[in-house]
Every structure is written in C-alpha cells, then in structure tokens.
Motif scaffolding. Sequence first.
Motif, PDB file in Angstrom:
ATOM      1  N   HIS A  24     107.850  74.593 -17.220  1.00  0.00           N
ATOM      2  CA  HIS A  24     108.259  73.303 -16.671  1.00  0.00           C
ATOM      3  C   HIS A  24     108.960  72.457 -17.744  1.00  0.00           C
ATOM      4  N   GLY A  25     108.363  72.439 -18.933  1.00  0.00           N
ATOM      5  CA  GLY A  25     108.945  71.671 -20.027  1.00  0.00           C
ATOM      6  C   GLY A  25     110.345  72.153 -20.363  1.00  0.00           C
ATOM      7  N   LEU A  26     110.517  73.456 -20.418  1.00  0.00           N
ATOM      8  CA  LEU A  26     111.833  74.023 -20.730  1.00  0.00           C
ATOM      9  C   LEU A  26     112.839  73.700 -19.624  1.00  0.00           C
ATOM     10  N   THR A  27     112.374  73.875 -18.385  1.00  0.00           N
ATOM     11  CA  THR A  27     113.270  73.678 -17.248  1.00  0.00           C
ATOM     12  C   THR A  27     113.823  72.252 -17.217  1.00  0.00           C
ATOM     13  N   THR A  28     112.935  71.270 -17.416  1.00  0.00           N
ATOM     14  CA  THR A  28     113.389  69.885 -17.327  1.00  0.00           C
ATOM     15  C   THR A  28     114.266  69.504 -18.518  1.00  0.00           C
ATOM     16  N   ALA A  29     114.119  70.228 -19.631  1.00  0.00           N
ATOM     17  CA  ALA A  29     114.914  69.898 -20.824  1.00  0.00           C
ATOM     18  C   ALA A  29     116.311  70.529 -20.796  1.00  0.00           C
ATOM     19  N   LEU A  30     116.524  71.474 -19.886  1.00  0.00           N
ATOM     20  CA  LEU A  30     117.793  72.227 -19.901  1.00  0.00           C
ATOM     21  C   LEU A  30     119.058  71.369 -19.733  1.00  0.00           C
ATOM     22  N   PRO A  31     119.110  70.490 -18.712  1.00  0.00           N
ATOM     23  CA  PRO A  31     120.360  69.741 -18.505  1.00  0.00           C
ATOM     24  C   PRO A  31     120.759  68.909 -19.719  1.00  0.00           C
ATOM     25  N   ALA A  32     119.782  68.197 -20.320  1.00  0.00           N
ATOM     26  CA  ALA A  32     120.095  67.369 -21.486  1.00  0.00           C
ATOM     27  C   ALA A  32     120.521  68.250 -22.659  1.00  0.00           C
ATOM     28  N   ALA A  33     119.922  69.443 -22.747  1.00  0.00           N
ATOM     29  CA  ALA A  33     120.260  70.362 -23.837  1.00  0.00           C
ATOM     30  C   ALA A  33     121.722  70.780 -23.756  1.00  0.00           C
ATOM     31  N   LEU A  34     122.176  71.000 -22.522  1.00  0.00           N
ATOM     32  CA  LEU A  34     123.581  71.384 -22.331  1.00  0.00           C
ATOM     33  C   LEU A  34     124.485  70.222 -22.728  1.00  0.00           C
ATOM     34  N   LEU A  60     126.230  86.419 -26.425  1.00  0.00           N
ATOM     35  CA  LEU A  60     124.827  86.265 -26.018  1.00  0.00           C
ATOM     36  C   LEU A  60     124.379  84.842 -26.373  1.00  0.00           C
ATOM     37  N   VAL A  61     123.974  84.103 -25.347  1.00  0.00           N
ATOM     38  CA  VAL A  61     123.693  82.685 -25.563  1.00  0.00           C
ATOM     39  C   VAL A  61     122.276  82.478 -26.107  1.00  0.00           C
ATOM     40  N   ARG A  62     122.089  81.482 -26.940  1.00  0.00           N
ATOM     41  CA  ARG A  62     120.787  81.073 -27.471  1.00  0.00           C
ATOM     42  C   ARG A  62     120.660  79.565 -27.376  1.00  0.00           C
ATOM     43  N   TRP A  63     119.420  79.113 -27.383  1.00  0.00           N
ATOM     44  CA  TRP A  63     119.146  77.683 -27.315  1.00  0.00           C
ATOM     45  C   TRP A  63     118.520  77.246 -28.628  1.00  0.00           C
ATOM     46  N   SER A  64     119.202  76.368 -29.320  1.00  0.00           N
ATOM     47  CA  SER A  64     118.655  75.828 -30.555  1.00  0.00           C
ATOM     48  C   SER A  64     117.892  74.552 -30.212  1.00  0.00           C
ATOM     49  N   HIS A  65     116.610  74.708 -29.986  1.00  0.00           N
ATOM     50  CA  HIS A  65     115.769  73.601 -29.530  1.00  0.00           C
ATOM     51  C   HIS A  65     115.355  72.756 -30.740  1.00  0.00           C
ATOM     52  N   PRO A  66     115.534  71.421 -30.650  1.00  0.00           N
ATOM     53  CA  PRO A  66     115.267  70.571 -31.819  1.00  0.00           C
ATOM     54  C   PRO A  66     113.834  70.670 -32.331  1.00  0.00           C
ATOM     55  N   GLN A  67     112.851  70.921 -31.455  1.00  0.00           N
ATOM     56  CA  GLN A  67     111.466  71.051 -31.927  1.00  0.00           C
ATOM     57  C   GLN A  67     111.004  72.497 -32.028  1.00  0.00           C
ATOM     58  N   HIS A  68     111.487  73.339 -31.128  1.00  0.00           N
ATOM     59  CA  HIS A  68     110.886  74.665 -31.023  1.00  0.00           C
ATOM     60  C   HIS A  68     111.730  75.791 -31.615  1.00  0.00           C
ATOM     61  N   PRO A  73     117.469  84.010 -24.650  1.00  0.00           N
ATOM     62  CA  PRO A  73     117.967  83.856 -23.271  1.00  0.00           C
ATOM     63  C   PRO A  73     117.005  84.413 -22.221  1.00  0.00           C
ATOM     64  N   ASP A  74     116.225  85.439 -22.595  1.00  0.00           N
ATOM     65  CA  ASP A  74     115.265  85.969 -21.625  1.00  0.00           C
ATOM     66  C   ASP A  74     114.293  84.884 -21.148  1.00  0.00           C
ATOM     67  N   ARG A  75     114.091  83.860 -21.993  1.00  0.00           N
ATOM     68  CA  ARG A  75     113.153  82.803 -21.622  1.00  0.00           C
ATOM     69  C   ARG A  75     113.801  81.710 -20.783  1.00  0.00           C
ATOM     70  N   PHE A  76     115.075  81.358 -21.067  1.00  0.00           N
ATOM     71  CA  PHE A  76     115.611  80.201 -20.344  1.00  0.00           C
ATOM     72  C   PHE A  76     116.656  80.544 -19.279  1.00  0.00           C
ATOM     73  N   ILE A  77     117.276  81.732 -19.355  1.00  0.00           N
ATOM     74  CA  ILE A  77     118.270  82.074 -18.325  1.00  0.00           C
ATOM     75  C   ILE A  77     117.627  82.119 -16.921  1.00  0.00           C
ATOM     76  N   PRO A  78     116.457  82.764 -16.775  1.00  0.00           N
ATOM     77  CA  PRO A  78     115.835  82.765 -15.442  1.00  0.00           C
ATOM     78  C   PRO A  78     115.568  81.349 -14.921  1.00  0.00           C
ATOM     79  N   LEU A  79     115.185  80.428 -15.815  1.00  0.00           N
ATOM     80  CA  LEU A  79     114.935  79.048 -15.405  1.00  0.00           C
ATOM     81  C   LEU A  79     116.239  78.371 -14.995  1.00  0.00           C
ATOM     82  N   ALA A  80     117.288  78.623 -15.773  1.00  0.00           N
ATOM     83  CA  ALA A  80     118.598  78.033 -15.458  1.00  0.00           C
ATOM     84  C   ALA A  80     119.137  78.599 -14.140  1.00  0.00           C
TER      85      ALA A  80
END
Length: 284
Positions: A24-34, A60-68, A73-80
Amino acid sequence: AKAAGGNRYEVADPEADARAITRHGLTTALPAALERGEFFIEYQPLVDLGDGTVHGAEALVRWSHPQHGTISPDRFIPLAEHTGLIVPLGRWVLDESARQARLWQEERGGPAPLRVNVNLSPCQLQHPRLVADTVEILERTGLPPGALCLEVTESALIGADEDLLKPLRRLAEMGVDIALDDFGTGYSNLANLRRLPVSVLKLDRAFTRGMQQFPADPVDLKIVEGIVALAHSLDLAVTVEGVETSAQADQLRELGCDTAQGWYYARPGPAARVRELALVDAVT
Ligand code: C2E
Ligand code: CA
Ligand code: CA
Ligand code: CA
C-alpha cells in the motif's frame, strides 16, 4: 532500520528495509515518484552469440526511493499495472530509452548503430494511444523505428484477438521489432506464432537455468533445439536470457541461438557502460 544510539536511525540492510514497506505504501507513493523523477533506467547489453559484439541493450527500470534505496521492478511494476500508473511510467521509460539510444547512435559512429529493447506491459498494449505515443516519441527523439524493439510477454498475447494485435502490427509495419518475452512459460500454441507480428523470441531464463548443471539436461537441450528450429523456420530471431556461464553461452551458440543476454556478459548498468562494451571487439 535499526536504532543506532540515541534517536539516530541507520539503515542496516537497505534491501530488508525496502522489503518492510507495505504494498500500500509503495502504491500510493508511485505517482509522486514519477513526478519527482525518482525512476531511472539500467541497460543490459544484448550480445551477438556469433561474434560476441554488443548490438543493443534492454532498458530495465528501477526506483530510487529516497528512504528505501533502489527498488526492483518486480516489486513495483505489478503495483503500477494495478493502478494504471504503468501507462505514464511506461511512456517515460520509452521516451528516456529512445533518447538514450539516439545518443548512442550519435556517439558511436560504428558500423551498426546500437538498438534498444523496451518492455511493454499488457495495459500499455491495450491503451488506445500506444501507436500515436510511440510515433511521437520516435519523431521527437529522432530514433529510427528499426532501432527500437518492444518486448511483450508471451502471456500477454495468449489468446489475443485481432483488436489487441492491430497496434503491434501497425508498429511492426513501421519497422519496430516486436519480441515475445519470457517465451516458453506461457504454454502458447506454437502454431499461433505465425499469426503474431513478432520478429524475435526471447527464451525464458528457465531454459538457460536447466543448462547450468553439467552435463546439461538432454531433454532441455532437445526442447531448445526444437524451439530454435521452429523460430528460424518462421524467420524469427532467438534471444536467450539469463546466460551466466561460458558453458551456457557455448551450448546456446551450438544450438543456434542468435543473441544472448545475462550476467556472464554484463549485469544491467549505466548507459555509458553499454557504449564502452559496444566499442570492444568481443565482450568475452
Ligand atoms: P524481464 O523483462 O524478463 O527482464 C530480465 C530480468 O532478468 C531482469 O530483471 C534482469 O536484470 C534479469 N537478468 C538478466 N540477466 C540475468 C542473469 O544472467 N541471471 C539472472 N538471475 N537474472 C538476470 P529486472 O531488471 O529485475 O526486471 C524484472 C522484470 O521487471 C523484467 O523481467 C520485466 O518483466 C519487468 N520490467 C523491468 N523494466 C520494465 C519496464 O520498463 N516496463 C515494464 N512493463 N516492465 C519492466
Ligand atoms: Ca524483457
Ligand atoms: Ca524476459
Ligand atoms: Ca522474466
């Protein structure tokens, strides 16, 4: 995170820390991350099995999360995909990769310009603007359509009707290559291949994994041999994923595979690394 004296917190194991964030935390953070530009792309070289030269790379896309830290992509692509954010995210990946591939072409000046492979999720495939967006990006970046390959998973195309195939057909007519990704995992009807507008089969890592033991499983070898023969008879090129050892590479070359990708050659990395590798005579 663990307490490191007083109220200071230190990340002990960034991966463990990243795992602790909820879906849930990742999902809600996605739009702002983009919006904030927290995504970045790594490129993994595609190597010609015949002569060992690099002729392109997969984005191959990756997410550079400011805290984590870096999230795979295996973790956030399905959520996106679930929320639909994959459409703007995928468009960004395509835009960025096309721009990069165009730069490679300008910098290299070699005989064959470097090409780029970009993954397309099923949601993007169904999006009415797929063709228009792709054309717009190719025109704006100046990347020739022939330098782009879109990867679509076998499972996304199983049972696909003509409506779903039409945009892919349109892109293929323009000269964009379409690759069938994760091939061999989706139980698709092999005869169906003829009807798909694809020019490349990407053999899933499951097959190369079976070749890691020595001697390799003879049944695995027979299966790959059969797939390669079928693919070539349909004018499809065969790319193999997950090549980790020289023994695998030798075996896959012998079996007639055309292109390879895997840690044996290079892990996914910065765009500059692909260019460096493309300038050497053979990667290994
Ligand atoms: P994929 O398209 O099958 O990509 C290949 C995956 O195998 C990549 O994982 C790559 O880093 C990994 N790999 C490459 N060589 C080796 C090897 O020799 N050994 C092993 N064990 N692994 C290897 P990655 O980067 O974590 O990506 C995972 C998946 O996320 C991709 O699988 C793809 O389905 C998805 N993905 C990545 N970027 C995008 C994107 O921009 N859009 C979409 N829709 N999906 C993406
Ligand atoms: Ca892929
Ligand atoms: Ca794949
Ligand atoms: Ca895969």
